[in-house]
Design an enzyme around this catalytic site. Structure first.
Site, PDB file in Angstrom:
ATOM      1  N   CYS A 127       3.792   8.693   1.103  1.00  0.00           N
ATOM      2  CA  CYS A 127       4.189   7.444   2.080  1.00  0.00           C
ATOM      3  C   CYS A 127       4.303   6.224   1.202  1.00  0.00           C
ATOM      4  O   CYS A 127       3.441   5.616   0.765  1.00  0.00           O
ATOM      5  CB  CYS A 127       3.336   7.408   3.325  1.00  0.00           C
ATOM      6  SG  CYS A 127       3.724   6.307   4.532  1.00  0.00           S
ATOM      7  N   CYS A 158       5.401  -4.732  15.877  1.00  0.00           N
ATOM      8  CA  CYS A 158       5.230  -3.619  16.758  1.00  0.00           C
ATOM      9  C   CYS A 158       3.660  -3.799  16.918  1.00  0.00           C
ATOM     10  O   CYS A 158       2.893  -3.771  16.284  1.00  0.00           O
ATOM     11  CB  CYS A 158       5.311  -2.181  16.249  1.00  0.00           C
ATOM     12  SG  CYS A 158       7.150  -1.904  15.761  1.00  0.00           S
ATOM     13  N   CYS A 210      -1.222   6.485   9.769  1.00  0.00           N
ATOM     14  CA  CYS A 210      -0.102   6.108  10.190  1.00  0.00           C
ATOM     15  C   CYS A 210      -0.370   4.891  11.097  1.00  0.00           C
ATOM     16  O   CYS A 210      -1.245   4.740  12.116  1.00  0.00           O
ATOM     17  CB  CYS A 210       0.557   7.050  11.286  1.00  0.00           C
ATOM     18  SG  CYS A 210       2.127   6.569  11.936  1.00  0.00           S
ATOM     19  N   CYS A 259       0.963  -1.585  15.801  1.00  0.00           N
ATOM     20  CA  CYS A 259       0.827  -1.059  14.229  1.00  0.00           C
ATOM     21  C   CYS A 259       0.095  -2.442  13.601  1.00  0.00           C
ATOM     22  O   CYS A 259       0.586  -3.445  13.873  1.00  0.00           O
ATOM     23  CB  CYS A 259       2.374  -0.930  13.820  1.00  0.00           C
ATOM     24  SG  CYS A 259       2.344  -0.837  12.199  1.00  0.00           S
ATOM     25  N   GLU A 302       1.043  -1.233   0.106  1.00  0.00           N
ATOM     26  CA  GLU A 302      -0.052   0.146  -0.100  1.00  0.00           C
ATOM     27  C   GLU A 302       0.832   1.261  -0.049  1.00  0.00           C
ATOM     28  O   GLU A 302       2.202   1.360   0.697  1.00  0.00           O
ATOM     29  CB  GLU A 302      -0.843   0.044   1.378  1.00  0.00           C
ATOM     30  CG  GLU A 302      -2.002  -0.864   0.880  1.00  0.00           C
ATOM     31  CD  GLU A 302      -3.017  -1.138   2.135  1.00  0.00           C
ATOM     32  OE1 GLU A 302      -4.399  -1.377   1.905  1.00  0.00           O
ATOM     33  OE2 GLU A 302      -2.689  -0.767   3.354  1.00  0.00           O
ATOM     34  N   CYS A 323       6.086  -7.056   7.328  1.00  0.00           N
ATOM     35  CA  CYS A 323       6.885  -6.378   8.196  1.00  0.00           C
ATOM     36  C   CYS A 323       7.370  -7.524   9.276  1.00  0.00           C
ATOM     37  O   CYS A 323       6.833  -8.394   9.301  1.00  0.00           O
ATOM     38  CB  CYS A 323       6.445  -5.335   9.110  1.00  0.00           C
ATOM     39  SG  CYS A 323       7.668  -4.604   9.932  1.00  0.00           S
TER      40      CYS A 323
END
Length: 390
Positions: free
Chosen positions: A125, A136, A370, A139, A112, A132
Site C-alpha cells: 500500500c 474524510c 486502512c 480517516c 508511510e 491529504c
C-alpha cells in the site's frame, strides 16, 4: 510482539549537492539524460535498456554493479545521478506480519508505506501525497493537512524500498523472512490506498503506474494495480483511458447527506455523479470489476436498510464490495460496528449477488491498518509546492 526499528539516517553533510534520481524517469527522460552526458545517439537505446534492467529487474543501488556498461560511463552516471530510495525513519512489524515504514523524502517530508503479506500474495500500500486535502472524518490521514504531491520518483521509490527490505529482487535474501509469501514474488499487488488522493496527483501517479506495469521492469500487471479514489469524478474516465488499472471507490455511505459528512468531496460530486462515472469506466466488465470500499461505522452507516440501499445503488455495475471494519485511531469520533452487525450487512450484500469480503484488519497494533496512516510533516505553502514541482 510488535517490533519497531529505528534506522539511523545518513550523517549530515554526506551529500553536499543533490543528484537527480534515475528511479521514476521514463525511458525518454533517461535517453535525454544520456544525451546530456554525451552518449552517442546510436548507443542510447541500448544504454537505456541496460539502465532499465539494472534498476527495475535487478534492483541495483550502485552504478558500479552495472558491469555491462563501460566503466567511464558508470563513473559519469555516479557523478550526476543516484538510484537512492527514500530514507527509512522507522520500520515496524505487526504481530500479524504487516510491515510499516515511515519514510523521509529528500526535502525532509515524510510518508508511510505498508506491506501486507499473505501465504500466496503480498500487497504493498503506497502513498501519493504527503498528507491529504479531503478531510474524510473516519480517516486518520484526513486529520493531516496536505503538504505536497509526491513525484513519480518518490512513488516508485516506495516500491523499490519495500523490495529491498523484503528481498524481492532475484537472488536477494530478506533481512527477516518471517511471514513472507511462499512464492517467488513477495510483492504481487500494489494499491494506491496510502496517504493522499491519487487523482489529485494524476500525472505523477499515472507515470509511476506505467513504470510499475512495464513488462521489462517491475512487471506488475495493471490487473494487480489498484487506484483508490474518494470520487474525483472528472478524472475517473481519464484514468481509465490513460492508466487502465483496477479502480476502487471509497464510498462509505448510500445517502448524500451522510456521505457529505464522511467524505466531504461528495458535496462537489455527489453519489449519483460518482456512480455515473463508474458505469462509464473504460474497460469495465465482470472480469474487471470496480471495488467499492465501505467502512463499517457503528450506528452510522451499518443498518440493514443501508445494506439494501447499497446493493440497489450499485445495480448494473460490475462490482465487488469490500466491507472494512473501522480501524480506531486516537481521537476518532466513530466506533467499529459490532461483528454480528457486519455479518448481517454482508449477508444482504451476498444475497444480492455481490462478492462482499470483510477485510480483516491488519497491522492495527502499529497503526498500519486502512485509514490509520499519518506522518508528522507540516503543511507547505502553495508557493513552496509550486517551486518544488518545477
Amino acid at each position: 510482539m510488535t517490533a519497531t526499528t529505528f534506522i539511523d539516517p545518513a550523517p549530515p553533510g554526506a551529500e553536499t549537492r543533490p543528484k537527480a534520481c534515475l528511479v521514476g524517469m521514463t525511458r525518454a527522460a533517461l535517453a535525454e539524460r544520456l544525451d546530456d552526458l554525451g552518449v552517442p545517439e546510436r548507443q542510447r537505446r541500448m544504454r537505456v535498456s541496460q539502465l532499465w534492467g539494472w534498476t527495475y529487474v535487478r534492483g541495483a543501488t550502485d552504478f558500479e554493479l552495472m558491469t555491462d556498461i563501460a566503466k567511464e560511463l558508470r563513473g559519469e552516471l555516479a557523478a550526476h545521478f543516484t538510484l537512492a530510495r527514500p530514507e527509512i525513519v522507522t520500520e515496524q512489524v505487526s504481530v500479524d506480519g504487516t510491515r510499516k515504514w515511515l519514510l523521509r523524502l529528500a526535502d525532509g517530508k515524510e510518508v508511510e508505506t505498508v506491506y501486507i503479506p499473505e501465504e500466496d500474495r503480498g500487497t504493498l500500500c503506497i502513498s501519493s501525497q504527503v498528507g491529504c486535502t479531503l478531510n474524510c472524518t473516519f480517516c486518520h490521514t484526513g486529520t493531516q493537512r496536505l503538504v505536497r504531491n509526491l513525484s513519480t520518483s518518490e512513488i516508485v521509490g516506495q516500491i523499490m524500498l519495500a523490495r529491498d527490505r523484503i528481498g524481492d529482487w532475484p537472488g536477494a535474501v530478506p533481512p527477516d523472512p518471517t511471514g513472507l509469501p511462499s512464492g517467488e514474488r513477495k510483492i504481487t499487488n500494489v494499491v494506491l490506498m496510502g496517504m493522499g488522493e491519487p487523482l489529485y496527483n494524476f500525472d505523477n501517479v499515472r507515470d509511476a503506474c506505467a513504470i510499475v506495469a512495464d513488462g521489462d521492469g517491475l512487471s506488475i500487471s495493471r490487473r494487480r494495480l489498484t487506484l483508490s479514489t474518494s470520487g474525483i469524478v472528472p478524472e475517473i474516465p481519464r484514468w481509465g483511458e490513460e492508466a487502465g488499472t483496477m479502480l476502487a471507490i471509497s464510498l462509505h455511505a448510500v445517502r448524500d447527506e451522510l456521505r457529505d459528512e464522511l467524505v466531504p468531496i461528495n458535496k462537489k460530486w455527489p453519489i449519483a455523479e460518482l456512480l455515473d462515472a463508474c458505469r462509464a469506466y473504460p474497460g469495465l466488465a465482470n472480469a474487471k470489476r470496480i471495488t467499492f470500499e465501505y467502512v463499517m461505522l457503528k450506528g452510522v452507516n451499518d443498518s440493514i436498510a443501508d445494506a439494501k440501499a447499497l446493493v440497489k445503488l450499485l445495480a448494473k455495475i460490475p462490482a465487488k464490495i469490500n466491507l472494512i471494519p473501522f480501524n480506531p485511531w486516537p481521537g476518532a469520533p466513530y466506533e467499529c460496528s459490532d461483528w454480528e452487525q457486519i455479518e448481517k450487512f454482508a449477508e444482504v450484500v451476498n444475497r444480492a449477488g455481490y462478492a462482499s469480503p470483510v477485510r480483516s484488519p491488519r497491522g492495527r497494533d502499529i497503526m498500519a491498518a486502512c485509514g490509520q496512516l499519518k506522518s508528522t510533516s507540516l503543511k507547505q505553502r502553495a508557493s513552496e509546492r509550486l517551486a518544488a514541482s518545477v
